[in-house]
Scaffold this motif. Sequence first.
Motif, PDB file in Angstrom:
ATOM      1  N   PRO A  46       0.872  -0.838  -0.061  1.00 46.86           N
ATOM      2  CA  PRO A  46      -0.220  -0.337   0.041  1.00 46.86           C
ATOM      3  C   PRO A  46       0.777   1.245   0.196  1.00 46.86           C
ATOM      4  CG  PRO A  46      -0.349  -1.502   2.470  1.00 46.86           C
ATOM      5  CD  PRO A  46       0.269  -2.178   1.342  1.00 46.86           C
ATOM      6  N   PHE A  47       2.371   0.981   0.548  1.00 45.60           N
ATOM      7  CA  PHE A  47       2.813   2.348   0.580  1.00 45.60           C
ATOM      8  C   PHE A  47       3.057   3.103  -0.206  1.00 45.60           C
ATOM      9  CE2 PHE A  47       3.457   1.917   5.375  1.00 45.60           C
ATOM     10  CZ  PHE A  47       2.718   3.087   5.946  1.00 45.60           C
ATOM     11  N   PHE A  48       3.511   1.727  -1.681  1.00 38.97           N
ATOM     12  CA  PHE A  48       4.119   1.836  -3.022  1.00 38.97           C
ATOM     13  C   PHE A  48       3.302   1.977  -3.864  1.00 38.97           C
ATOM     14  CE2 PHE A  48       8.634  -0.437  -2.075  1.00 38.97           C
ATOM     15  CZ  PHE A  48       8.990   0.257  -2.255  1.00 38.97           C
ATOM     16  N   ILE A  49       2.252   2.275  -3.175  1.00 45.95           N
ATOM     17  CA  ILE A  49       0.769   2.277  -3.881  1.00 45.95           C
ATOM     18  C   ILE A  49       0.187   3.418  -4.136  1.00 45.95           C
ATOM     19  CG2 ILE A  49      -1.911   1.900  -4.924  1.00 45.95           C
ATOM     20  CD1 ILE A  49      -1.229  -0.897  -4.201  1.00 45.95           C
ATOM     21  N   ALA A  50       0.743   4.080  -2.701  1.00 43.65           N
ATOM     22  CA  ALA A  50       0.231   5.274  -2.229  1.00 43.65           C
ATOM     23  C   ALA A  50       1.942   6.058  -2.567  1.00 43.65           C
ATOM     24  CB  ALA A  50       0.132   5.585  -0.717  1.00 43.65           C
ATOM     25  N   ALA A  51       2.399   6.073  -2.751  1.00 44.08           N
ATOM     26  CA  ALA A  51       3.820   6.754  -3.510  1.00 44.08           C
ATOM     27  C   ALA A  51       3.671   6.685  -4.738  1.00 44.08           C
ATOM     28  CB  ALA A  51       5.339   6.195  -3.139  1.00 44.08           C
ATOM     29  N   ALA A  90      10.498   3.810 -11.038  1.00 42.23           N
ATOM     30  CA  ALA A  90      11.325   3.325  -9.915  1.00 42.23           C
ATOM     31  C   ALA A  90      10.545   4.409  -9.150  1.00 42.23           C
ATOM     32  CB  ALA A  90      12.569   4.143 -10.329  1.00 42.23           C
ATOM     33  N   ILE A  91       9.257   4.675  -9.365  1.00 42.73           N
ATOM     34  CA  ILE A  91       8.286   5.436  -8.281  1.00 42.73           C
ATOM     35  C   ILE A  91       7.238   4.864  -8.025  1.00 42.73           C
ATOM     36  CG2 ILE A  91       7.240   7.946  -7.494  1.00 42.73           C
ATOM     37  CD1 ILE A  91       8.854   9.024  -9.587  1.00 42.73           C
ATOM     38  N   SER A  92       6.466   4.612  -8.845  1.00 40.86           N
ATOM     39  CA  SER A  92       5.028   3.719  -9.257  1.00 40.86           C
ATOM     40  C   SER A  92       4.893   2.610  -8.285  1.00 40.86           C
ATOM     41  CB  SER A  92       4.339   4.179  -9.836  1.00 40.86           C
ATOM     42  OG  SER A  92       4.421   3.023 -11.666  1.00 40.86           O
ATOM     43  N   GLY A  93       5.516   1.788  -9.485  1.00 37.83           N
ATOM     44  CA  GLY A  93       5.779   0.420  -9.044  1.00 37.83           C
ATOM     45  C   GLY A  93       5.074  -0.877  -9.349  1.00 37.83           C
ATOM     46  N   SER A  94       3.507   0.315 -10.849  1.00 37.35           N
ATOM     47  CA  SER A  94       2.738  -0.473 -10.998  1.00 37.35           C
ATOM     48  C   SER A  94       2.917  -0.455 -13.025  1.00 37.35           C
ATOM     49  CB  SER A  94       1.849   0.038 -10.343  1.00 37.35           C
ATOM     50  OG  SER A  94       0.646   0.193 -11.601  1.00 37.35           O
ATOM     51  N   GLY A  95       2.005  -1.415 -13.677  1.00 40.07           N
ATOM     52  CA  GLY A  95       2.037  -1.331 -15.205  1.00 40.07           C
ATOM     53  C   GLY A  95       1.407  -0.303 -15.198  1.00 40.07           C
ATOM     54  N   PRO A  96      -0.472  -0.572 -15.317  1.00 40.83           N
ATOM     55  CA  PRO A  96      -1.360   0.215 -15.612  1.00 40.83           C
ATOM     56  C   PRO A  96      -1.061   1.624 -15.327  1.00 40.83           C
ATOM     57  CG  PRO A  96      -2.042  -1.687 -15.086  1.00 40.83           C
ATOM     58  CD  PRO A  96      -0.158  -1.702 -14.257  1.00 40.83           C
TER      59      PRO A  96
END
Length: 636
Positions: free
Chosen positions: A270-275, A316-322
């Motif tokens: 959740p922290f990486f998603i929030a960032a 390198a910030i979001s960690g998410s493809g979509p």
Amino acid sequence: MAEDTTIGGNTNHQKPPSENRSTLRRIWGFIDHRLEEILVVVGFAIFILLINLQVINRYVLTFIEIGNITTWTEEIARYIFIFVSFLGASLAIKKRESIRVNIVVDRFPEHVRNAIDAANSVFMLYFSFLMVSYGFNLINFQMETNQVTPALGIPMALAYSAIPIGFLLMGFRLIQTLIEDMKGMSAKDGLLTAGISLLFILPAVLFRDGSITLLLFGYFVLFIIFGMQIAFALGISTLATVLATDAIPVDFFPQTAFTSIDSFPIMAVPFFIAAGIIMGNSGIIQKLLNLSDELLGFLPGGLALVAIVTSMFFSAISGSGPATVAAIGTLLIPAMIKQGYNPGFSAAVVAAAGTIGIIIPPSNPLVIYGVVGQQSITELFMAGIVPGILTGLGLILVTFFISKKNGWRGDKESFSLKGTLKAAWDAKFALLVPVIILGGIYGGIMTPTEAAAVAAAYGLVIGMFVYKDLDFKGVYKSLASAGVTSAVIILLIVMANIFGRLITLEQVAETVANFVLSISENKIVILLLLNVFLLLVGLVLEALAAIVILTPILLPMAMELGVDPIHFGIIMILNLAIGLITPPVGVNLFVSAGVTKMKIEEVIRGVMPLLITMIIVLLLVTYIPEISMFFVELTR
């Protein structure tokens, strides 16, 4: 004329019924529209603050002898995280946000889809009812045995109450969706719903003495085909198998639901998603785009190359493809089309570049693999660096030659050192994010979870006080969105752990390993078969779902072959990253096409050369372990 009623000289003015009804409507409106959302946002803010305090404590407060607060910050943060996860899952049901496979269901007429959705809701509601019932039994046990938390001595019953409360709210939201799905249903549609429900029940009745493994996976496939949320498909298929075979007690479900996410490492998700969401909503994306444009905008395919490089930065910030595709595609795809690029290729480049978001660290799928496979997240992040960069370079090379052949250029005539330095200075706060995250982790300063929490706090500070394009309303929306997105993932992990109990009990991993090894004992052949299998899985199953389901089954086999579990994690992630740009599920393709309301067929045609490039990178990483293991081996 009406008379006032007086008691002791005071006049009691009764509120008119209409005013009372208005008050009740406002209270109900708050509960219906805002309750979970507000609790999720407040909870998110608190545990971001607590983990940042933990980091500050280690490097500041300890030295000035204020005391060690780590013993209680982590404990409270973990329990708030569990509450937020289940509240967020309820909110996700309300918003109808979930991970599901709709390939088959979408081909049916609307009234049939509504009947299927109603049947799914009935079974999800029954599962939630059992979780509430057995959850309260678990709380009673905790109270009777006077169990308390290790650090603060808080009654464990309070922490465990997240399970029945969370599933009670989920049940409430499921009832709402069920009512909505059944609105306007004819008697014929109602019978169809009953028929589908009966179809779901039949296997458990007919195969009570059958194979537990066959019943478990048969139910899971059945629910997936009928478009049930994958998280609930995992839980309900386990429940149906347990009720039919008495393989394990049902009362272990809520216990596992709690213990499976009572974990500090998993809080990194959740922290990486929030960032990522916070920084995506601020000016960071535009700063990164400007820098990439100065670096590559003058080359053939300049704007397309900018999309790839910016995706690498933002990954390198979001960690998410979509998330990467949505953030960058909105800005760059229209610009590329305006510049004369082929529309399908423009969308395809952004979709393919977005896959880097789950390869290069910090990657949410790598965190999930690390948690499920019990591997070091720090080592997984190290192993993802070179494959992520290699994927980006491969896409850049192919895009360059395709663009040169077609005469597509950027919007700049030549390289400007002055412009590049200015853009780099403007983007300095954005460029610091991967330094903070990866430097903190690899330098041994912070754990991945702490680094993610610091990144989220950093994004808030930069967005609100430096770039000043993020106000309190924007923060609220970002945290609410992060809460829903992360809750969908966390619920998937919860249900996968419940599902995994039967997999372990039935020794499914050993059976699969023996079967594959009976085909061939040649490591090269088996790795090729694994890649083909994972690529096929990626066609129909979302990456995170595939990781939580397949890791417990495939990882033991890979280790038996002598494949390092960290290396295998990168192989799995690369395969599933390719799944993001392969139909029919291909999330990145649909996000990219949706940005410009383009037909998906156009994007698929444009993505083919980029897909081949990624498969070549996959084979290189698979058969040359040093590509992913270089940095890992240096630290071992």
